[in-house]
Write an enzyme that holds these catalytic residues in place. Sequence first.
Site, PDB file in Angstrom:
ATOM      1  N   GLU A   1       0.823  -1.213   0.000  1.00 29.61           N
ATOM      2  CA  GLU A   1       0.000   0.000   0.000  1.00 29.61           C
ATOM      3  C   GLU A   1       0.864   1.274   0.000  1.00 29.61           C
ATOM      4  O   GLU A   1       0.823   2.081   0.938  1.00 29.61           O
ATOM      5  CB  GLU A   1      -0.961   0.002   1.192  1.00 29.61           C
TER       6      GLU A   1
ATOM      7  N   GLU B   1      -6.679  -7.679  -0.960  1.00 34.16           N
ATOM      8  CA  GLU B   1      -7.172  -7.621   0.415  1.00 34.16           C
ATOM      9  C   GLU B   1      -8.630  -7.191   0.433  1.00 34.16           C
ATOM     10  O   GLU B   1      -9.063  -6.372  -0.377  1.00 34.16           O
ATOM     11  CB  GLU B   1      -6.375  -6.606   1.251  1.00 34.16           C
TER      12      GLU B   1
END
Length: 682
Positions: free
Chosen positions: A153, A313
């Site tokens: 991320e 995710e």
Amino acid sequence: MTDARLPRTSAIAFGGDYNPEQWDPAVWAADYAAFDAARITTVTLGVFAWSLTQPAEDRFDFTVLDAIVRRAADEGRRICLATGTGALSPWIARAYPEVTRVDFEGRRHRYGQRHNACWSSPVFRRLAAGVAGRIAERYADEPAVVAWHIGNEYGGDGGACYCDLCAAEFRTWLRARYGTLDALNEAWNTTFWSHRFGDWDEIEPPSALTEHWRGRTHTAFQGITLDYYRFSTDNAIRQFREEKAAVGAHSDLPVTTNLMGFFQPLDYHRWAPHLDFASWDNYPPRSDEPWRTALTHDLVRGLKGGAPFWLMEQTPTVTASRDVNPVRRPGIMRLWSWQAVAHGADAVLFFQMRASRGACEMTHGAVLDHSGRLDTRAFREVAGLGDELERVGDVLLGARTPARAALLVDWDSWWAVEMADGPNRLVRYLPTVLAWGRAFWDAGAQVDVVPVTADLSGYDVVAAPLLHLVKGDLPERLAAVAARGGTVLTGYLSGRVDEDDRRFLADVPGPLAGLAGLRVAETDAAEPEVVNPVAFPGGPIVDARMVFEVLVPEGAEVMARYGADFYAGEPAVTRNRVPADGGDEGHVWYLGTELAQDGLAHVVRAALDRHGLLGPYADVPGLELATRVTPAGDRVDLVLHHGTEPVTVPAHADGTDLLTGARWRRGEPVALAPADVVVLRR
């Protein structure tokens, strides 16, 4: 940008982030028994393992990671193996304090949290590439590994650092972009406020200490701030590429990093060429906006020219990052997982497989809770989804989306319009794009979300909301859509500035004026609560807010007019008819104001209907139909009911539901409960 290399799997990958290093090895056996029960096929390992694999600069220790990888392989799981560089090890920050970031307010951070490294730091880049290379070298011949996962991320503090190292790298980046200071001064209009630079070293990163006041969106010089966004993206990409190269020296498996959808600080279209395959993490801020998630899947799919992506995710139950974190209602995890597949996902992965015992994510949802029970609702739903994915097998693997409508998204316009000094700073790019995307979603049209540089030749309808910054040959390519009989939609605040964020020396909307067949005489603005009614003759009267452009048609026909203020009766929405090849005509709609959702839907549906692109369930709220076409040419329709009440609709096609075996026959009534999913093989 369009070339993609996907991990080799025999079916849609199912599983997620697993962190057995947080647990005693005695727990691992119970975990894998649970994974067997849930049909878990894939685990992502080592995402935050740097401090374990390299406990000191001159020492690597793979004891724990070896055991983790070996156990996953022995259990028959496919592995997405991470380099572990998403967070610094403590020893790095202590030995090299310059690796930590300086924030927008000019404060040097100390060690802590994650996203805590400066991408300009030669030390960080050397160490990150070093550990990535060592991991790839060690596990390159492990057959269970199917993909490499770099970082995690990418972001943090607006996705940028403002230290002296970044200042120096920024100046180097500017030299490469502009070549000369004269060109830079011209691009930034630096004769304003005595800013003309006579030496590269005079240039400072735009921050709260230099060009900004009242935060990131208020800058004295839009050009420098726009370029710092671009530089920060390129700086992150450089660091990613260095790790990727270190991995590639030992392995030819595909490489990715998990993106975050519509993440404003980093331009994912600039990332796209450097990803072997796209992946992202889905944590929607609300549970009642399925169009938002659908559109974000479409964005990520568009990064690699429509190739499938991985949902890296999602939570099976609850997040832990907001003030209030409601649990997902029964059936919603399954519904949203199938929605990802419907929009192009070849993997459905969770964060996380077992709940963390401590730290800030200990209350984040997991497939297994802290007790490891198999009779929780969350585990039962995950296991049920695993059973369904196993039944579907490889049918959808590699399948693509046959969209004939495109929504253009441009990070440059996003950055530029939100730091523009007027006419209305309350206009926000993402909510506008989502509203337009919702209009397409509600109408049942499949959409590709693509950059402004994309090939538009395959689309009948192209929408470009808030195209504030216009660059390259986009006007000509939009004109080509209309010239072959297609429909273009754009509107307010578009065509205002060039790629350097300088105003066009022409009537608004600048290079789009001829195509739209109009000019903008004035632009009014108001607070969100101020409403101006807009009337479509023979159609609805809808609310308009925020921006009110007074349009002067120069060939375009008036489709709607304002109902209030001094410009009452003046055009608010126009449509320009463009002669097209083959005797047909193209249409170019221009919306001079922010229409409420019903008004936007009226325009979008008119455009879609002209090309036969309204979906069969366009009038059934919350009922989504998305099609994937397999490599063999078979069509599979996924029908997803996001509504809260049961519905009965006529079947749109003949086919067999791969989940239940039920037969559909066109026209016969089909009953769907809330959160129902049908995977209809045509």
